[in-house]
Design a protein around this motif. Structure first.
Motif, PDB file in Angstrom:
ATOM      1  N   ASP A 203       0.808  -1.225   0.000  1.00 55.54           N
ATOM      2  CA  ASP A 203       0.000   0.000   0.000  1.00 55.54           C
ATOM      3  C   ASP A 203       0.838   1.270   0.000  1.00 55.54           C
ATOM      4  O   ASP A 203       0.467   2.268  -0.619  1.00 55.54           O
ATOM      5  CB  ASP A 203      -1.010  -0.006   1.153  1.00 55.54           C
ATOM      6  CG  ASP A 203      -0.387  -0.132   2.541  1.00 55.54           C
ATOM      7  OD1 ASP A 203       0.860  -0.147   2.673  1.00 55.54           O
ATOM      8  OD2 ASP A 203      -1.171  -0.222   3.525  1.00 55.54           O
ATOM      9  N   ASN A 204       1.996   1.258   0.683  1.00 57.41           N
ATOM     10  CA  ASN A 204       2.774   2.493   0.761  1.00 57.41           C
ATOM     11  C   ASN A 204       3.483   2.851  -0.545  1.00 57.41           C
ATOM     12  O   ASN A 204       4.000   3.957  -0.677  1.00 57.41           O
ATOM     13  CB  ASN A 204       3.784   2.422   1.916  1.00 57.41           C
ATOM     14  CG  ASN A 204       4.799   1.316   1.743  1.00 57.41           C
ATOM     15  OD1 ASN A 204       5.608   1.326   0.822  1.00 57.41           O
ATOM     16  ND2 ASN A 204       4.761   0.333   2.642  1.00 57.41           N
ATOM     17  N   ARG A 206       1.836   2.941  -3.338  1.00 54.90           N
ATOM     18  CA  ARG A 206       0.730   3.386  -4.191  1.00 54.90           C
ATOM     19  C   ARG A 206       0.171   4.725  -3.692  1.00 54.90           C
ATOM     20  O   ARG A 206       0.289   5.039  -2.507  1.00 54.90           O
ATOM     21  CB  ARG A 206      -0.394   2.330  -4.185  1.00 54.90           C
ATOM     22  CG  ARG A 206       0.031   0.950  -4.661  1.00 54.90           C
ATOM     23  CD  ARG A 206      -1.084  -0.053  -4.444  1.00 54.90           C
ATOM     24  NE  ARG A 206      -0.713  -1.380  -4.874  1.00 54.90           N
ATOM     25  CZ  ARG A 206      -0.911  -1.875  -6.104  1.00 54.90           C
ATOM     26  NH1 ARG A 206      -1.483  -1.105  -7.026  1.00 54.90           N
ATOM     27  NH2 ARG A 206      -0.553  -3.101  -6.414  1.00 54.90           N
ATOM     28  N   ALA A 380       2.961   9.013   3.701  1.00 59.32           N
ATOM     29  CA  ALA A 380       2.061   8.452   2.687  1.00 59.32           C
ATOM     30  C   ALA A 380       2.140   9.264   1.416  1.00 59.32           C
ATOM     31  O   ALA A 380       2.356  10.475   1.438  1.00 59.32           O
ATOM     32  CB  ALA A 380       0.631   8.461   3.215  1.00 59.32           C
ATOM     33  N   TYR A 381       1.940   8.592   0.290  1.00 57.76           N
ATOM     34  CA  TYR A 381       1.806   9.295  -0.973  1.00 57.76           C
ATOM     35  C   TYR A 381       0.400   9.910  -1.054  1.00 57.76           C
ATOM     36  O   TYR A 381      -0.552   9.398  -0.438  1.00 57.76           O
ATOM     37  CB  TYR A 381       1.998   8.333  -2.144  1.00 57.76           C
ATOM     38  CG  TYR A 381       3.407   7.840  -2.345  1.00 57.76           C
ATOM     39  CD1 TYR A 381       4.511   8.518  -1.849  1.00 57.76           C
ATOM     40  CD2 TYR A 381       3.643   6.655  -3.054  1.00 57.76           C
ATOM     41  CE1 TYR A 381       5.803   8.055  -2.050  1.00 57.76           C
ATOM     42  CE2 TYR A 381       4.930   6.184  -3.272  1.00 57.76           C
ATOM     43  CZ  TYR A 381       6.014   6.877  -2.765  1.00 57.76           C
ATOM     44  OH  TYR A 381       7.290   6.422  -2.963  1.00 57.76           O
ATOM     45  N   PHE A 384      -3.061   7.896  -0.765  1.00 53.02           N
ATOM     46  CA  PHE A 384      -2.795   6.611  -0.091  1.00 53.02           C
ATOM     47  C   PHE A 384      -4.071   6.036   0.526  1.00 53.02           C
ATOM     48  O   PHE A 384      -4.864   6.751   1.135  1.00 53.02           O
ATOM     49  CB  PHE A 384      -1.753   6.818   1.006  1.00 53.02           C
ATOM     50  CG  PHE A 384      -1.629   5.662   1.966  1.00 53.02           C
ATOM     51  CD1 PHE A 384      -0.828   4.584   1.665  1.00 53.02           C
ATOM     52  CD2 PHE A 384      -2.326   5.660   3.173  1.00 53.02           C
ATOM     53  CE1 PHE A 384      -0.712   3.513   2.548  1.00 53.02           C
ATOM     54  CE2 PHE A 384      -2.217   4.593   4.059  1.00 53.02           C
ATOM     55  CZ  PHE A 384      -1.408   3.519   3.731  1.00 53.02           C
ATOM     56  N   SER A 393       1.597  -0.247   7.078  1.00 58.28           N
ATOM     57  CA  SER A 393       2.322   0.998   6.812  1.00 58.28           C
ATOM     58  C   SER A 393       1.854   2.166   7.663  1.00 58.28           C
ATOM     59  O   SER A 393       2.655   2.865   8.276  1.00 58.28           O
ATOM     60  CB  SER A 393       2.161   1.402   5.340  1.00 58.28           C
ATOM     61  OG  SER A 393       2.610   0.414   4.456  1.00 58.28           O
ATOM     62  N   GLU A 394       0.547   2.371   7.705  1.00 60.70           N
ATOM     63  CA  GLU A 394       0.004   3.634   8.210  1.00 60.70           C
ATOM     64  C   GLU A 394       0.441   3.968   9.625  1.00 60.70           C
ATOM     65  O   GLU A 394       0.721   5.137   9.940  1.00 60.70           O
ATOM     66  CB  GLU A 394      -1.528   3.601   8.129  1.00 60.70           C
ATOM     67  CG  GLU A 394      -2.177   4.937   8.409  1.00 60.70           C
ATOM     68  CD  GLU A 394      -3.681   4.906   8.198  1.00 60.70           C
ATOM     69  OE1 GLU A 394      -4.332   5.930   8.477  1.00 60.70           O
ATOM     70  OE2 GLU A 394      -4.209   3.859   7.763  1.00 60.70           O
TER      71      GLU A 394
END
Length: 447
Positions: A203-204, A206, A380-381, A384, A393-394
């Motif tokens: 996820d991180n 993207r 985060a992008y 995200f 990730s978060e």
């Protein structure tokens, strides 16, 4: 890479199943080798409070596999519901894990085998489409990456253990010819950072998004032992002016005087690698330095660490086409000619050893050998979305962690690509981390 490219990566469901099965087998062979290399007493021992006992990692690997693939994807009954809390990495710090009533080595191996047998049944019967978690076998790819990440962690535990060497591997290839380090200009302009189409991207990584990166200059190769030794010999560890305030405080607290696992022997320096003590190889990338050491060396050298965005642009941007590649050399999966990955070797390769792995601009050894510290915090992008769980990730976003890029000789190709993001505390030195230098482009260079 387009969505069509993503589909072409997996040419049919049965080919995808074969790919997953092969990756699962390869990951498990490595886990087994790392645990079979020592006796049962060693498996349950904690070699450093920074690390878990090897037996905890092995059972944790299987428990994650059971949670996601057996129970969630497969909808099967639990194998060992009673051990979920014990092998939850968020519930128990590494330092406390030896005190838990862990499965014995015999019980762990039995559990690992039972879970894997059920996973292979799930793989054979599950439609790999129609649900985001299983589309393109994402959940299986996530578990492959999870196991390989823990394999690298277990390899770091082996580096911390004392005693005779138990791991063995061939030496990396030598450079095919003379090597000249140089600086490489990366032109300014837009660049596509991250990915929206890599099937097993986490996820991180993207979503893909365009960023404008001013021109900068980056070194062709990672910093070598010989270059870092000059910093040590010049008294770099004793001069506060090269260190950030936090870095200097940690250098004093931890009494840092050289990279971890370097040993002084009279007028020469040695390095302990997995129990083998030998002279430093001058043109190998330096390894086992923390972020603060990397930052201080860069200041002493009159340069800086690249940002995470700069690192990825140097690794992926093709100025001829304007597109971002999967890897520096192109879109094909890494082979032994491209990079030092997957524990094929137990050390970084000498600089210049992988000319086939260079980026379009000529930056070399960006993938494999050593994780490279960047100056960026973990964030985060834009756009995200946490998936499939926040804890991947978060919960780590923020200024506490610094980003590392590129992978190491202990990272596997499944868990290392041009978009892959690794993070750790800036004090960590047991990891296989090094650095590469960058600087701002001068006006005459960026025209």
């Amino acid at each position: 890479m387009t969505a069509a490219d993503e589909t072409q990566m997996f040419d049919g469901i049965e080919t995808l199943r074969d790919r997953v099965a092969a990756d699962l087998a390869r990951s498990r062979a490595r886990s087994t080798a790392l645990t079979d290399a020592v006796d049962d007493d060693d498996l349950v021992k904690q070699h450093s409070k920074l690390m878990s006992p090897l037996v905890w990692d092995f059972a944790h690997i299987a428990n994650q596999e059971e949670l996601w693939l057996v129970r969630d994807v497969g909808g099967r009954e639990p194998v060992r519901h009673d051990i979920d809390e014990m092998y939850d990495a968020f519930q128990h710090p590494r330092a406390d894990r030896p005190a838990l009533p862990l499965l014995s080595p015999v019980e762990t191996r039995s559990y690992v085998r039972e879970v894997r047998d059920k996973v292979l049944d799930v793989l054979a019967s599950t439609p790999l489409e129609g649900r985001r978690l299983v589309e393109n076998a994402f959940a299986f790819g996530m578990i492959v990456q999870h196991e390989q990440q823990h394999n690298e962690t277990m390899l770091a535990t082996h580096q911390l253990r004392t005693g005779e060497p138990v791991l063995h591997a061939d030496s990396p290839p030598a450079p095919p010819g003379p090597v000249v380090d140089e600086e490489i200009l990366v032109p300014g302009g837009p660049f596509t950072l991250g990915t929206s189409v890599e099937p097993w991207a986490l996820d991180n990584e993207r979503p893909a998004h365009q960023v404008d990166v001013p021109a900068f200059v980056i070194d062709k190769y990672p910093v070598t032992n010989s270059a870092y030794l000059e910093f040590v010999a010049a008294g770099g560890y004793d001069q506060e002016r090269w260190w950030s305030a936090d870095g200097w405080a940690y250098r004093q607290k931890a009494n840092l005087t050289s990279p971890r696992f370097w040993l002084r022997d009279g007028d020469r320096w040695l390095r302990n690698g997995f129990g083998l003590v030998e002279p430093l190889v001058p043109d190998e990338p330096v390894v086992h330095v923390c972020f603060y050491e990397a930052e201080a060396f860069a200041a002493w050298a009159g340069k800086r660490l690249p940002t995470e965005v700069e690192w990825e642009k140097a690794a992926r941007h093709d100025p001829a086409t304007g597109r971002s590649r999967r890897y520096p050399w192109g879109d094909e999966d890494p082979g032994p000619q491209h990079a030092n990955l997957g524990q094929r070797h137990l050390r970084p390769a000498r600089i210049g050893a992988y000319p086939a792995g260079e980026s379009p601009l000529g930056v070399a050894q960006l993938i494999g050998d050593v994780w490279e510290w960047t100056s960026s915090d973990f964030h985060a992008y834009p756009g995200f979305v946490a998936f499939p769980y926040r804890e991947y990730s978060e919960v780590f976003f923020g200024p506490d962690y610094k980003m590392l890029r590129g992978g190491s000789f202990g990272a596997d190709a499944s868990a290392c690509r041009g978009t892959f993001r690794n993070w750790d505390y800036p004090i960590r030195r047991q990891i296989f981390s090094g650095l590469r230098l960058a600087r701002d482009a001068r006006p005459d260079e960026s025209q």
